[in-house]
Design an enzyme around this catalytic site. Structure first.
Site, PDB file in Angstrom:
ATOM      1  N   GLY A  96       0.841  -1.188   0.000  1.00 52.69           N
ATOM      2  CA  GLY A  96       0.000   0.000   0.000  1.00 52.69           C
ATOM      3  C   GLY A  96       0.876   1.237   0.000  1.00 52.69           C
ATOM      4  N   GLY A 147       0.168  -4.850   0.419  1.00 54.31           N
ATOM      5  CA  GLY A 147      -1.084  -4.745  -0.320  1.00 54.31           C
ATOM      6  C   GLY A 147      -1.150  -5.658  -1.520  1.00 54.31           C
ATOM      7  CD  GLU A 170       2.763  -6.062   6.078  1.00 57.39           C
ATOM      8  OE1 GLU A 170       2.289  -5.885   4.942  1.00 57.39           O
ATOM      9  OE2 GLU A 170       3.413  -7.088   6.395  1.00 57.39           O
ATOM     10  CG  ASP A 178      -2.548  -4.918   6.428  1.00 61.80           C
ATOM     11  OD1 ASP A 178      -1.442  -5.255   5.953  1.00 61.80           O
ATOM     12  OD2 ASP A 178      -3.160  -3.904   6.034  1.00 61.80           O
TER      13      ASP A 178
END
Length: 478
Positions: A96, A147, A170, A178
């Site tokens: 992301g 992402g 992350e 996530d």
């Protein structure tokens, strides 16, 4: 039809009122015009992430374009197969656009809420892919991280190539793995998911197939021909989704290019290293994992260098991220796919309000050269149980994230398209007899001589079984 799964934790139900179906997003003023390209090739619908200068990192503009198109194709009788790929040879999607989120968070509560809303949009897209009612193929050609993992790992077909570079990085930026990592990672063999989540270890090429991240491995040179062949497929109007998936799987097998030899590219998460991963990462506290790694550095038959390197890796990560991530791995085993994204949305919102995310992104991605982040708290001892608990609570009055599909499941309904899992092999050994060669051949037959089955089954049998006097194998007692 996937099973409807119940919410497994009553506290989650009472803290978060039931959500309603989400409203499909529309493009906003300022959205980039060509950051996603859509094309049709007969029955194939192609999604190309088109930000090669930023390694196709995912932003809200892209998600707002993709979601309505997916829903449109889901209703179309002309759309048979969906494929997502990245522009250029370097990446499917490197993650992301976290730098933009970090800058937004510095604006205070309003900016932090906007960042949380982005994650809600992203997770809604990921859940749509996970529960899509038509064959979906993610081409993990190049960097596939963060992402990009959300756009790929929940699809029934996930293609790795010689250029694939998979990771969930992350914890390096004060966040958590996530995009459905709570569901995907704990369901990998043994403790490999926990290991990948905490350390951000990278898997290259065929390693993504062996680990269960990818379902297929092709050389990148055959991808265009594969797409052309898939575009010619004609499905019977009455064909069920499993029947359509089976046809796509058989068609993809025609383009198998073989795997690198074990001499050139041996299985990474295997043998004594895999045993050490399972030994060290099976604990339920990060402190115990550190202690196990310390012991590993002192074992004569252990993985000393690996353990020392892993200790050094973990010691520079956000202590809060490590503890939240380990809790996530343990709880996620019991979450359904819908509950996963709803819970992760709450966790992400809590991280947007935590100082480690902004600090981590600035230190690792925005500083030139990168610097060590100043985490708050700075040590594992300072991160209390209450601190970790707070990440898994939804603020008073907030409802669960509304999703774009009502479909839900507790286990991937399409897992059979990847390599057999260690659990598959264990169950076979318990329920049938045979020597190692016979067992390997039976799996090859059952999996249609799929590339990688021989290597995977042989490795698991060598590590997890003993040979009896009559030549048959028995699973080692724990």
């Amino acid at each position: 039809m996937p099973l409807r799964a119940k919410v497994t934790n009553p506290a989650f139900r009472t803290a978060a009122p039931m959500s309603t179906s989400a409203t499909l997003p529309t493009e906003l003023p300022g959205d980039e015009p060509d950051d996603v390209l859509f094309n049709s090739l007969y029955g194939v619908r192609l999604i190309e992430l088109n930000r090669p200068q930023k390694l196709n990192s995912l932003n809200g503009s892209m998600a707002r374009k993709i979601l309505p198109r997916l829903k449109e194709w889901e209703k179309s009788q002309l759309a048979n197969v969906i494929m997502v790929s990245g522009a250029g040879p370097k990446a499917l999607c490197a993650g992301g656009d976290v730098a933009a989120l970090a800058l937004q968070n510095e604006q205070g509560p309003e900016g932090q809420q906007k960042s949380t809303d982005f994650f809600g949009l992203e997770y809604g897209l990921d859940h749509t892919i996970a529960t899509y009612t038509k064959p979906f193929i993610s081409v993990m050609d190049g960097i596939t991280m963060g992402g990009g993992v959300g756009l790929s790992v929940h699809a029934p077909f996930r293609i790795a190539t010689e250029r694939t570079l998979f990771a969930m990085p992350e914890t390096t930026i004060g966040f958590f793995p996530d995009v459905g990592g709570s569901f995907f990672l704990p369901r990998l063999d043994g403790e490999t998911g926990t290991y990948l989540a905490l350390t951000s270890e990278r898997l290259k090429g065929a390693q993504a197939l062996y680990a269960g991240v990818a379902t297929h491995y092709f050389h990148s040179s055959v991808l265009s021909n594969l797409t052309g062949r898939l575009s010619e497929l004609v499905f019977n109007d009455t064909a069920t989704l499993p029947e359509r998936l089976d046809l796509v799987n058989k068609t993809m097998a025609e383009y198998s290019t073989g795997l690198p030899s074990q001499r050139e590219e041996p299985m990474l998460l295997a043998g004594s290293l895999r045993e050490a991963i399972d030994r060290c990462f099976a604990f339920n506290t990060v402190e115990q994992i550190f202690e196990a790694l310390e012991k590993e550095t002192q074992l004569e038959n252990g993985q000393k260098e690996w353990a020392q390197k892993t200790l050094e890796t973990l010691s520079v990560r956000s202590p809060t991220s490590l503890k939240v991530t380990l809790r996530q791995m343990r709880l996620g085993k019991r979450w359904s796919i819908a509950e996963t994204f709803q819970r992760e949305h709450a966790i992400a919102g809590n991280f947007m309000r935590h100082p480690d995310f902004v600090e981590g992104v600035k230190a690792r991605l925005m500083s030139k050269p990168p610097r060590q982040a100043a985490w708050q708290p700075a040590t594992l001892a300072e991160v209390t149980q209450a601190d970790v608990d707070s990440f898994f609570q939804i603020p008073e009055g907030e409802s669960r994230l509304p999703l774009f599909s009502d479909e839900d499941f507790d286990h991937y309904p399409h897992a059979q398209y990847g390599l057999p899992t260690q659990k598959d092999i264990e169950e076979f050994v318990f329920n049938a007899s045979g020597d190692r060669r016979e067992i390997v051949n039976k799996f090859l037959t059952q999996w249609g001589n799929k590339e990688g089955v021989r290597q995977k089954v042989s490795e698991v049998l060598a590590r997890c079984t003993i040979t009896l006097g009559d030549g048959t194998v028995e699973w080692k007692k724990k």
